[in-house]
Design a protein around this motif. Sequence first.
Motif, PDB file in Angstrom:
ATOM      1  N   ALA A 294       4.528  -9.848  -3.506  1.00  0.00           N
ATOM      2  CA  ALA A 294       5.612 -10.574  -4.692  1.00  0.00           C
ATOM      3  C   ALA A 294       5.436 -11.500  -3.589  1.00  0.00           C
ATOM      4  O   ALA A 294       5.361 -13.411  -4.859  1.00  0.00           O
ATOM      5  N   ALA A 295       5.656 -12.065  -2.835  1.00  0.00           N
ATOM      6  CA  ALA A 295       5.780 -13.468  -1.901  1.00  0.00           C
ATOM      7  C   ALA A 295       4.530 -14.154  -2.051  1.00  0.00           C
ATOM      8  O   ALA A 295       4.420 -15.135  -2.085  1.00  0.00           O
TER       9      ALA A 295
ATOM     10  N   PRO B 215      -2.008   1.199 -12.237  1.00  0.00           N
ATOM     11  CA  PRO B 215      -1.744   0.050 -10.328  1.00  0.00           C
ATOM     12  C   PRO B 215      -1.048  -0.751 -10.149  1.00  0.00           C
ATOM     13  O   PRO B 215       0.025  -0.838 -10.734  1.00  0.00           O
ATOM     14  N   GLY B 216      -0.847  -0.920  -9.206  1.00  0.00           N
ATOM     15  CA  GLY B 216       0.725  -1.345  -8.332  1.00  0.00           C
ATOM     16  C   GLY B 216       1.709  -0.747  -7.922  1.00  0.00           C
ATOM     17  O   GLY B 216       1.656   0.077  -8.676  1.00  0.00           O
ATOM     18  N   PRO B 217       1.922  -1.501  -6.658  1.00  0.00           N
ATOM     19  CA  PRO B 217       2.686  -0.347  -6.019  1.00  0.00           C
ATOM     20  C   PRO B 217       3.569  -0.212  -6.689  1.00  0.00           C
ATOM     21  O   PRO B 217       5.191  -1.648  -7.145  1.00  0.00           O
ATOM     22  N   ALA B 218       4.802  -0.071  -6.089  1.00  0.00           N
ATOM     23  CA  ALA B 218       6.792   0.843  -6.211  1.00  0.00           C
ATOM     24  C   ALA B 218       7.179  -1.059  -5.702  1.00  0.00           C
ATOM     25  O   ALA B 218       6.418  -0.499  -4.419  1.00  0.00           O
ATOM     26  N   PRO B 219       8.118  -1.318  -6.698  1.00  0.00           N
ATOM     27  CA  PRO B 219       8.076  -2.345  -5.654  1.00  0.00           C
ATOM     28  C   PRO B 219       8.898  -2.135  -4.375  1.00  0.00           C
ATOM     29  O   PRO B 219       9.793  -2.681  -3.292  1.00  0.00           O
ATOM     30  N   SER B 220       9.661  -0.722  -4.430  1.00  0.00           N
ATOM     31  CA  SER B 220      10.211  -0.347  -3.121  1.00  0.00           C
ATOM     32  C   SER B 220       9.323  -0.389  -1.682  1.00  0.00           C
ATOM     33  O   SER B 220       9.251  -0.351  -0.430  1.00  0.00           O
TER      34      SER B 220
ATOM     35  N   VAL C  48       6.465  -5.932  -1.713  1.00  0.00           N
ATOM     36  CA  VAL C  48       7.487  -7.237  -1.668  1.00  0.00           C
ATOM     37  C   VAL C  48       6.614  -8.417  -1.290  1.00  0.00           C
ATOM     38  O   VAL C  48       6.613  -9.563  -1.435  1.00  0.00           O
TER      39      VAL C  48
END
Lengths: 215, 147
Positions: free
Chosen positions: A43-44, A30-35, A40
């Motif tokens: 995260a915000a 689970p959790g997409p890549a930060p790219s 993004v």
Amino acid sequence: MSPQSRPRLLLLGVGVLALLVAGVVMMRSPGPAPSDASAVRGAAKAEPMAAGMFNPAYAAPEFSLNGSDGSNVTLARYRGKVVLMTFGFTHCAAVCPTTLATLAQARSLLGKAADRVQVIYVTVDPERDDAAHLRDHLAAFDRSFIGATGAPDALAAVRGKYGVTAVRQGTGPDYVFSHTSSIFLIDRAGKLRALMPFGHAAGDFAHDVNFLLAH
Amino acid sequence: MRPLSWNLVRRHPIAAALSLLLLAGLGWAAFAPVRVASHEALFEIPRGTYAHRMAGEKVDIFPQTIRLTLGLNDVMVLRNRDVVPHIFGPALIMPGQSFRLPFSTASTYSFQCTAHPNGGLSVIVDPALAPGWDRLAWRLRRLTNAA
């Protein structure tokens, strides 16, 4: 194949299989890549507000200026509302109109909660921005917006309290100002809770206003 | 006739397994999502900064350019430990107060800052680490620093 090499090959097979399983698990974790843009934004969103928050939050510096509605503009007048305050000048070509349009859009997004928000636009250009001119200018964005003007010294004192700078550039009638473009977010109790740098979308303001109304 | 690589594997199965493990590790380092415990990048104005500056001393508190990366350290925390207010980045920060500013867009931000001798502060926010070389290089740097 010799009998001695069988265990080694078996070990190799198990290792490759384990790597394949690990790869599949990793790709499905689970959790997409930060790219990814969504990551993004995620995260915000983990932050309570899109704006920068002060900790601890202190009382926003009070002031008394001439309002575009003909009355005195003070922060005390708007206790119980979230105040979005920004500094600018009506002859500004880019930053100020963008900010005012964004704040007007944010009020639209807020629906009924917009009644609990007050936008205050403090001029850095009292020479051209009298109360009547501020009223007409702001009405083009949102009739609820209040402009604030006053004597140059009084305005400079307010800017000093908020750490706002405004530097006049150019001569003649087309002079402009280089000025702080951030927006101050003041809660219903009059505390300076946050500061939104220029460039945020209306949705960020609506989100943060709702946060301040709830907290 | 079997390919040469298969013959190599048969002759050196342990070496082949280790090579595969290394490749898998590099693949993981290059493509696995980067997760960090904290997104904060903390910068402080130490106590006495104003006094030192008033005394004519050169005070270098932090770099004039702050570099952040989305998804990695994209929350700038500015803390004022001095006894006077400072315009620190975009905000006037009172003594003992901190200002926590999240970034969600890669760009270069220019702020005023009285903590700097020339009164300016640039914050460069880089895009999130892309899968591939960016993530691999970041993990290798991290490993090197830890070692």
